[in-house]
Design an enzyme around this catalytic site. Structure first.
Site, PDB file in Angstrom:
ATOM      1  N   ARG A  48       7.608 -10.212  -6.336  1.00 33.39           N
ATOM      2  CA  ARG A  48       7.158 -10.443  -7.706  1.00 33.39           C
ATOM      3  C   ARG A  48       7.313  -9.164  -8.520  1.00 33.39           C
ATOM      4  NH1 ARG A  48       2.047  -8.132  -8.161  1.00 33.39           N
ATOM      5  NH2 ARG A  48       1.047  -7.668  -6.166  1.00 33.39           N
ATOM      6  N   TYR A  90       1.999  -8.739  15.736  1.00 36.12           N
ATOM      7  CA  TYR A  90       2.352  -7.563  14.946  1.00 36.12           C
ATOM      8  C   TYR A  90       2.886  -6.463  15.863  1.00 36.12           C
ATOM      9  CZ  TYR A  90       1.634  -3.561  11.777  1.00 36.12           C
ATOM     10  OH  TYR A  90       1.794  -2.439  10.998  1.00 36.12           O
ATOM     11  N   GLN A 126       0.813  -1.216   0.000  1.00 41.47           N
ATOM     12  CA  GLN A 126       0.000   0.000   0.000  1.00 41.47           C
ATOM     13  C   GLN A 126       0.850   1.271   0.000  1.00 41.47           C
ATOM     14  OE1 GLN A 126      -2.313   0.671   3.549  1.00 41.47           O
ATOM     15  NE2 GLN A 126      -3.906   1.806   2.460  1.00 41.47           N
TER      16      GLN A 126
END
Length: 318
Positions: free
Chosen positions: A36, A141, A12
């Site tokens: 990728r 996290y 993002q």
């Protein structure tokens, strides 16, 4: 900051930060990397490299080959995904951080990686959360982010690496859809408003979280990286935020443009618990004083930009 290596460039933040940095410094001086090659968007058919940040040898080889003076490390698993796969989150979030910090130390590069409001926890003061306060997160996290902040301090004090970071709130954008965060509802609600005129929120009404529009987040990173190092006393992460909002507030803002929009709820217990462990609002005074942090977008201005951007994106895809 003249030659910049970016990890996690297809996320993002990276999707839009890469484009903005190339406008400033030139395409040849900004190398985006990810797992990728981009198949669409503004990075398609431009210089790009495959890089797994958990591969320490590959990270070091890429760094020495490109010779950046700045490393921006964005590759990470976000909060909801990290909670479902905690071991994988540790390997990626902490392994990638250590590998890129070591690369920055080796070549003498300036270093930026984002922290998060997820670094706070249930015992943190909820309102106007101070820059320095208790950080006892209840998620993997959050544990990653607190450990990361400590590592940034360590690499600055121990090795002199020019470390810089911010505790981002939820980031809202339309170019790259969200990828597994607790604040994702604030992006999804806009897409569903345009597509279907209704949205079912996994976060409950009255749950306030700090948010920021992506343009402000991108400018925030660039402003901090360009700041005079002599004026920075915070080397782990600055509090930054633009607005404290709940789902009802976003819905009311959307209704100014789509009066028939309907907001429903189907609360996800895991993500709701994560949201409730985070602050309602942050004290950003240190960022304002040390490097002139500021935001351009409030809720209504962001809503207008999101709705128009999503409509344009959908029309282009047809």
């Amino acid at each position: 900051m003249k030659r910049i290596l970016i990890t996690g460039a297809l996320g993002q933040i990276g999707t839009e930060l890469t484009v903005k940095l190339r406008e400033i410094y030139g395409e040849e001086n900004v190398l985006p990397t990810d797992l990728r090659i981009p198949e669409w968007g503004k990075m398609k058919d431009t210089p790009f490299e495959i890089l797994d940040v958990t591969d320490s040898e590959a990270v070091m080889e890429m760094t020495k080959k490109f010779k950046p003076d700045t490393i921006i490390h964005l590759a990470a698993l976000l909060s909801a995904v990290a909670e479902r796969t905690p071991k994988r989150a540790w390997d990626i979030n902490m392994g990638g951080l250590m590998n890129t910090l070591e690369a920055a130390r080796e070549v003498g590069a300036q270093y930026f990686t984002p922290s998060s409001i997820g670094s706070f926890g249930p015992s943190t003061p909820k309102d106007n959360t101070p820059q320095e306060t208790i950080q006892r997160p209840s998620t993997m996290y959050g544990v990653n982010k607190v450990a990361g902040e400590l590592l940034l301090d360590y690499y600055y004090e121990r090795f002199g690496v020019d470390t810089r970071s911010v505790r981002f709130p939820g980031l809202i954008s339309y170019e790259q859809e969200p990828g597994g965060g607790t604040t994702d509802y604030a992006c999804e609600i806009y897409f569903e408003a345009v597509k279907n005129g209704t949205y079912t929120s996994f976060i409950d009404k009255g749950t306030y979280m700090d948010m920021m529009y992506i343009d402000d987040a991108i400018n925030c990173i660039i402003d901090l990286l360009q700041a005079d190092p002599e004026k920075l006393s915070v080397r782990n992460a600055f509090n930054v935020s633009a607005m404290s909002i709940d789902p009802e507030m976003v819905a009311e803002s959307i209704k100014k443009h789509i009066p028939e929009f309907e907001l429903k709820y189907d609360v996800d217990p895991m993500r709701q618990a994560i949201a409730e462990s985070w602050p309602n609002s942050l004290d950003c005074d240190e960022a304002k004083e040390q490097w002139n942090f500021k935001c351009e977008y409030d809720l209504d201005k962001m809503t207008e930009k999101m709705l128009s951007g999503i409509r344009e994106k959908m029309n282009t895809a047809k």
